[in-house]
Design a protein around this motif. Structure first.
Motif, short mmCIF file in Angstrom:
data_model
loop_
_atom_site.label_atom_id
_atom_site.label_comp_id
_atom_site.label_asym_id
_atom_site.label_seq_id
_atom_site.Cartn_x
_atom_site.Cartn_y
_atom_site.Cartn_z
N ARG A 1 -24.65 -51.84 -4.74
CA ARG A 1 -24.90 -50.58 -4.03
C ARG A 1 -23.80 -49.58 -4.34
O ARG A 1 -22.63 -49.89 -4.26
CB ARG A 1 -24.97 -50.84 -2.53
CG ARG A 1 -25.14 -49.57 -1.69
CD ARG A 1 -25.29 -49.91 -0.22
NE ARG A 1 -24.09 -50.51 0.33
CZ ARG A 1 -23.09 -49.84 0.87
NH1 ARG A 1 -23.12 -48.51 0.90
NH2 ARG A 1 -22.04 -50.47 1.38
N LEU A 2 -24.21 -48.35 -4.65
CA LEU A 2 -23.27 -47.26 -4.86
C LEU A 2 -23.68 -46.11 -3.96
O LEU A 2 -24.78 -45.58 -4.09
CB LEU A 2 -23.26 -46.81 -6.32
CG LEU A 2 -22.27 -45.70 -6.68
CD1 LEU A 2 -20.84 -46.14 -6.40
CD2 LEU A 2 -22.40 -45.31 -8.14
N SER A 3 -22.81 -45.77 -2.99
CA SER A 3 -23.13 -44.74 -2.02
C SER A 3 -22.16 -43.58 -2.14
O SER A 3 -20.99 -43.77 -2.50
CB SER A 3 -23.07 -45.31 -0.59
OG SER A 3 -23.89 -46.45 -0.47
N PHE A 4 -22.66 -42.38 -1.81
CA PHE A 4 -21.83 -41.18 -1.87
C PHE A 4 -21.83 -40.50 -0.50
O PHE A 4 -22.85 -40.46 0.18
CB PHE A 4 -22.37 -40.20 -2.92
CG PHE A 4 -22.36 -40.76 -4.32
CD1 PHE A 4 -21.19 -40.78 -5.06
CD2 PHE A 4 -23.52 -41.27 -4.88
CE1 PHE A 4 -21.18 -41.30 -6.34
CE2 PHE A 4 -23.51 -41.80 -6.16
CZ PHE A 4 -22.34 -41.81 -6.89
N TYR A 5 -20.67 -39.98 -0.14
CA TYR A 5 -20.52 -39.28 1.13
C TYR A 5 -19.78 -37.98 0.88
O TYR A 5 -18.87 -37.93 0.06
CB TYR A 5 -19.74 -40.13 2.14
CG TYR A 5 -20.38 -41.48 2.39
CD1 TYR A 5 -21.33 -41.64 3.40
CD2 TYR A 5 -20.06 -42.58 1.61
CE1 TYR A 5 -21.92 -42.87 3.63
CE2 TYR A 5 -20.65 -43.80 1.82
CZ TYR A 5 -21.58 -43.94 2.84
OH TYR A 5 -22.17 -45.16 3.05
N GLY A 6 -20.15 -36.94 1.61
CA GLY A 6 -19.49 -35.64 1.42
C GLY A 6 -20.18 -34.85 0.33
O GLY A 6 -21.40 -34.80 0.24
N GLY A 7 -19.39 -34.21 -0.52
CA GLY A 7 -19.95 -33.39 -1.59
C GLY A 7 -20.62 -32.13 -1.07
O GLY A 7 -21.62 -31.69 -1.61
N LYS A 8 -20.04 -31.55 0.00
CA LYS A 8 -20.66 -30.37 0.59
C LYS A 8 -20.21 -29.07 -0.06
O LYS A 8 -20.74 -28.01 0.24
CB LYS A 8 -20.33 -30.33 2.09
CG LYS A 8 -20.99 -31.44 2.89
CD LYS A 8 -20.72 -31.29 4.36
CE LYS A 8 -21.41 -32.38 5.17
NZ LYS A 8 -21.16 -32.23 6.62
N SER A 9 -19.21 -29.14 -0.91
CA SER A 9 -18.71 -27.91 -1.53
C SER A 9 -18.91 -27.97 -3.04
O SER A 9 -19.02 -29.04 -3.62
CB SER A 9 -17.22 -27.73 -1.21
OG SER A 9 -16.46 -28.78 -1.78
N ASN A 10 -18.96 -26.79 -3.65
CA ASN A 10 -19.05 -26.74 -5.10
C ASN A 10 -17.74 -27.21 -5.72
O ASN A 10 -16.67 -27.11 -5.12
CB ASN A 10 -19.34 -25.31 -5.56
CG ASN A 10 -20.81 -24.96 -5.41
OD1 ASN A 10 -21.67 -25.69 -5.86
ND2 ASN A 10 -21.07 -23.84 -4.75
N ALA A 11 -17.84 -27.74 -6.92
CA ALA A 11 -16.63 -28.19 -7.61
C ALA A 11 -15.68 -27.02 -7.82
O ALA A 11 -16.10 -25.91 -8.15
CB ALA A 11 -17.00 -28.81 -8.95
N ALA A 12 -14.41 -27.28 -7.59
CA ALA A 12 -13.40 -26.22 -7.78
C ALA A 12 -13.22 -25.94 -9.26
O ALA A 12 -13.06 -26.86 -10.06
CB ALA A 12 -12.08 -26.65 -7.15
N GLU A 13 -13.26 -24.67 -9.62
CA GLU A 13 -13.12 -24.28 -11.02
C GLU A 13 -11.69 -24.54 -11.49
O GLU A 13 -10.72 -24.19 -10.82
CB GLU A 13 -13.45 -22.81 -11.18
CG GLU A 13 -13.39 -22.34 -12.63
CD GLU A 13 -13.68 -20.86 -12.75
OE1 GLU A 13 -14.39 -20.49 -13.70
OE2 GLU A 13 -13.21 -20.09 -11.91
N LYS A 14 -11.56 -25.20 -12.63
CA LYS A 14 -10.24 -25.45 -13.21
C LYS A 14 -9.77 -24.18 -13.90
O LYS A 14 -10.46 -23.64 -14.77
CB LYS A 14 -10.32 -26.61 -14.22
CG LYS A 14 -10.85 -27.91 -13.63
CD LYS A 14 -9.87 -28.51 -12.63
CE LYS A 14 -10.30 -29.89 -12.18
NZ LYS A 14 -11.53 -29.93 -11.41
N ARG A 15 -8.59 -23.70 -13.51
CA ARG A 15 -8.09 -22.45 -14.08
C ARG A 15 -7.35 -22.64 -15.39
O ARG A 15 -7.06 -21.69 -16.09
CB ARG A 15 -7.16 -21.77 -13.06
CG ARG A 15 -7.91 -21.35 -11.79
CD ARG A 15 -6.99 -20.73 -10.77
NE ARG A 15 -7.73 -20.35 -9.58
CZ ARG A 15 -7.16 -19.93 -8.46
NH1 ARG A 15 -5.85 -19.84 -8.38
NH2 ARG A 15 -7.89 -19.60 -7.42
#
Length: 668
Positions: A317-331
């Motif tokens: 089993r592989l579960s994911f939690y969170g992920g409510k925000s867009n990935a932060a752009e690498k500057r």
């Protein structure tokens, strides 16, 4: 009488003794008849006495055996009644005919006679009727197999052994075993890694004191969280922590939905880029070293999906939690430069480069493939793009490509690509990281060297044997990533206006004309392409909408309704078959409606599958919803294909939405 006793008195030795005695009497009678008659009389008396003794012995033996049998039966009944296990005999109509004392004690009754098994042991009845899977003991041919099942009665646990051929049930008390087993499972080791996944971006422009203060603030929050859930936390570096915990604590963390993710993000919300965490956890392996490797793999999975989430690997089993925000752009573009140089070296070491996208390719996949094709040609490496017959989403794009003979002849079919493949061929997979979704999975299987360039959030399936992976969920499109690579892969990159236009078209489509998923690097990539000749007017012509398609879209939108106040849901009528492209376009259109935060469009496709396209403006993670249904995508753009009917798909979607709303809420 037993044979060994019969042989005791009637064996051959007794017969021979009487025969010998008779011979002696006859001999004596020859010499003295009077003495012979006396001997015969004595012999008869002896025989009569022996017969009387035999009759008396048999009578006494029978009496003894009868008495012993009575005692044995009485003791046997008492022993069965007092056995430390329950015994139940039931009739053909599955009612109790007899039970021992222990069986009555289990159910707190003196007698169970007349009770229906359906009311007494419903789980066992389901097993006997074959409604649930159970453990069966092997049996000989023609004999019903024994059934074993665990049940609980009044906080005690029992193993029921059912013998259908005898209509017999045994109940063994296994409470201590179950408690010990549960304790063992609860105390099994789990290993995790916590990482501040965008420390450099969040601390951009801070001095050392401010940076240290930020790290200390976040570390304090993580430490308090670990104490609350009885997790041992050890700092590995300024931005990484090691977690040691047991299964019980892991279950508590999963039930809490890893609230530390939201707490850290909200705590640092005043920063230009809020601080986010990524967590990788592993459980289920007996080896600590393997758990550590799985924990790192889970962390990589969380980071590959954009960060700000937890990935838990528990067995299969592989579960994911969170992920409510867009990935932060690498500057910083350091990673893009390193990847570009590594890709350049791989191309130069190859005899041919094959570039392949996903099934039913879109403009982003084709544009990215053209950009990488140009990179290989800059180093005089023969390269081809693997393409299946065009689909409606790229028809106008392919019409423009056909006008450039040099570019169009680089497109090959999947069968031609399989024939071209050698052990020195480099395969580049763009716009997907799942082998099953590529245009030809056999190419992935046969290729000795694979490069993956993708902007989707990483899923459970992944091309693990790739020699180079450039997966950045913060990017708007694969064309954006390829455009950045082109700026570093060669000192003087030269793209024709058509090639630059195709790359810019991919960015334009995936950003909905620069309205969604855009960052500063998106506009920098678009600006670079525009400077070298990308034609925005041509892009508009390629993306023009057909009038009939627009009318069809309007017909679909007529079926829309609102659920959870802010979600637009469309379920088309049975028998109404719509291409996947039109389903996706309808979901995009619904997002432009007032008060709509997310949209879902469900319809039957021409191939018979049920397609669901999901879109959001960022407040709702539609990727999580689609993953629960077996699909995937982005936080704001995802899809899935299901078998069945539209009504069944709608029911499954509503169940998932209800589950997410109950556990953590649908909207941020």
């Amino acid at each position: 009488m037993p044979k060994f006793l019969q042989r005791r008195w009637h064996g051959y030795h007794t017969v021979w003794a009487f025969l010998l005695l008779l011979v002696l009497i006859i001999v004596v009678s020859i010499y003295n008849w009077a003495l012979g008659i006396a001997s015969l009389f004595l012999a008869g008396t002896l025989c009569f006495s022996m017969l009387q003794a035999e009759i008396s012995f048999r009578r006494n033996l029978v009496e003894y055996i009868n008495g012993l049998s009575f005692r044995i039966k009485r003791v046997e009944g008492e022993a069965v009644s007092m056995l430390p296990l329950g015994i139940i005999l039931y009739s053909e109509d599955r009612t109790v005919e007899w039970n021992n004392r222990n069986a009555g004690d289990i159910f707190s009754r003196k007698s169970l006679v007349g009770e229906a098994l359906q009311e007494l042991l419903p789980e066992v009845m389901s097993s006997l009727t074959g409604n649930v899977p159970v453990k069966r003991e092997p049996a000989k041919e023609g004999v019903l197999k024994d059934i074993r099942q665990e049940i609980s009665v009044d906080d005690r646990y029992y193993q029921v052994v059912a013998i259908p051929s005898e209509r017999l049930l045994y109940l063994y008390d296994i409470t201590e075993l179950v408690v010990l087993r549960e304790r063992y499972e609860e105390e099994k080791l789990a290993i995790g890694i916590v990482m501040m996944d965008n420390l450099d971006e969040a601390a951009q422009g801070m001095d050392d004191q401010q940076r240290t203060s930020l790290i200390a603030k976040v570390a304090s929050e993580i430490t308090e969280w670990s104490k609350q859930f009885e997790v041992y936390l050890r700092r590995l570096s300024s931005e990484r922590y090691l977690m040691l915990l047991n299964h019980r604590s892991l279950q508590a963390l999963e039930e809490s939905r890893f609230v530390v993710l939201d707490e850290v993000r909200e705590m640092t919300a005043d920063l230009k880029v809020p601080m986010t965490l990524s967590i990788g956890l592993a459980y289920g392996s007996e080896s600590a070293s393997e758990l550590g490797a799985l924990a790192q793999s889970s962390l990589d999975m969380a980071l590959g999906r954009g960060g700000d989430q937890a990935a838990v690997k528990a067995g299969q089993r592989l579960s994911f939690y969170g992920g409510k925000s867009n990935a932060a752009e690498k500057r910083t573009r350091v990673r893009a430069r390193v990847i570009a140089h590594a890709l350049r070296d791989l191309m130069q070491e190859s005899d041919r480069v094959l570039i392949m996208g996903h099934r039913v390719p879109d403009i982003d996949a084709v544009g990215a493939a053209i950009g990488l094709l140009k990179a290989a040609q800059m180093y005089n490496v023969e390269a081809n793009i693997v393409m299946e017959p065009p689909n409606p989403s790229i028809t106008r794009m392919m019409e423009q490509i056909r006008r450039d003979d040099e570019l169009y002849k680089t497109f090959v079919t999947t069968e031609q690509a399989l024939q071209m493949m050698t052990e020195h061929t480099l395969l580049i997979v763009v716009d997907t990281h799942k082998a099953s979704m590529t245009m030809e999975p056999r190419l992935v299987q046969y290729a000795s060297r694979i490069v993956v360039v993708d902007h989707h959030r990483r899923g459970e399936e992944f091309i693990n044997d790739a020699v180079l992976v450039y997966l950045e969920p913060y990017a708007s499109s694969t064309c954006e990533l390829v455009t950045e690579l082109l700026q570093y892969i060669h000192d003087k990159i030269k793209l024709s206006p058509l090639e630059a236009t195709m790359l810019l078209a991919g960015i334009t489509v995936d950003t909905k004309h620069f309205a969604l998923h855009t960052g500063s690097r998106t506009f920098e990539a678009a600006g670079f392409l525009r400077r070298i000749g990308a034609d925005t007017i041509l892009i508009q012509r390629m993306l023009k909408e057909d009038l009939q398609e627009y009318i069809s879209k309007a017909e679909i939108i007529k079926h829309a309704r609102m659920v959870y106040d802010h979600i637009a849901l469309v379920v088309t009528s049975p028998g109404m078959k719509i291409p996947q492209l039109l389903i996706a376009q309808t979901a995009d259109t619904l997002l432009g409606m007032t008060n709509v935060v997310a949209s879902f469009v469900i319809s039957e496709r021409p191939d018979g599958l049920i397609g669901i396209s999901a879109r959001s403006l960022g407040r709702m993670n539609v990727q999580v919803v689609m993953e629960k249904l077996g699909g995937g995508g982005h936080l704001s753009n995802a899809a899935v294909q299901l078998e069945g009917t539209c009504k069944q798909a709608e029911a499954r979607l509503m169940e998932v939405l209800a589950e997410i709303e109950a556990k953590e809420g649908l909207f941020e």
